[in-house]
Design a protein around this motif. Structure first.
Motif, short mmCIF file in Angstrom:
data_model
loop_
_atom_site.label_atom_id
_atom_site.label_comp_id
_atom_site.label_asym_id
_atom_site.label_seq_id
_atom_site.Cartn_x
_atom_site.Cartn_y
_atom_site.Cartn_z
N ILE A 56 0.66 -1.46 -0.21
CA ILE A 56 -0.06 -0.09 0.14
C ILE A 56 0.68 1.01 -0.33
CG2 ILE A 56 -1.81 1.55 0.88
CD1 ILE A 56 -2.64 -1.01 2.18
N PRO A 57 0.09 2.10 -0.96
CA PRO A 57 1.35 2.93 -1.00
C PRO A 57 1.29 4.03 -0.12
CG PRO A 57 0.29 3.42 -2.71
CD PRO A 57 -0.39 2.65 -1.91
N ASP A 58 2.14 5.53 0.46
CA ASP A 58 1.77 5.92 1.63
C ASP A 58 1.67 7.70 0.15
OD1 ASP A 58 1.90 7.49 3.99
OD2 ASP A 58 4.71 8.15 3.76
N ARG A 59 0.34 7.98 1.61
CA ARG A 59 -0.01 8.89 1.24
C ARG A 59 1.08 10.33 0.57
NH1 ARG A 59 -4.65 10.77 5.03
NH2 ARG A 59 -5.77 8.79 4.39
N GLN A 60 0.53 11.01 -0.56
CA GLN A 60 1.27 11.52 -0.90
C GLN A 60 -0.04 13.68 -0.29
OE1 GLN A 60 4.11 11.98 -2.11
NE2 GLN A 60 4.31 9.49 -1.80
N LEU A 61 0.91 14.17 -0.36
CA LEU A 61 0.01 15.19 0.28
C LEU A 61 0.42 16.35 -0.68
CD1 LEU A 61 1.19 15.52 3.75
CD2 LEU A 61 -1.44 14.11 3.06
#
Length: 62
Positions: free
Chosen positions: A57-62
């Motif tokens: 699962i990818p990390d959230r890009q802000l």
């Protein structure tokens, strides 16, 4: 708005359960308890799935 499954910044360990809860609009505590129950009742194979989800699962890009 397109929904994407990402790791949540509201994390206890890696943000996997909170990310799944946000994606399906559930309470993160319920997802964590369900994950714990699944882990205990399947002889701790849930730990392996948690690690796999943490990697995939990818990390959230802000």
């Amino acid at each position: 708005m397109e929904r994407k499954l990402t790791l949540s910044p509201d994390k206890k360990i890696a943000g996997v359960c909170a990310g799944i809860a946000e994606y399906f609009d559930f309470d993160p505590t319920l997802v964590r308890l369900a994950w714990l129950a699944a882990t205990v009742f399947t002889c701790f194979s849930g730990v392996i799935f948690y690690i796999i989800c943490w990697i995939v699962i990818p990390d959230r890009q802000l």
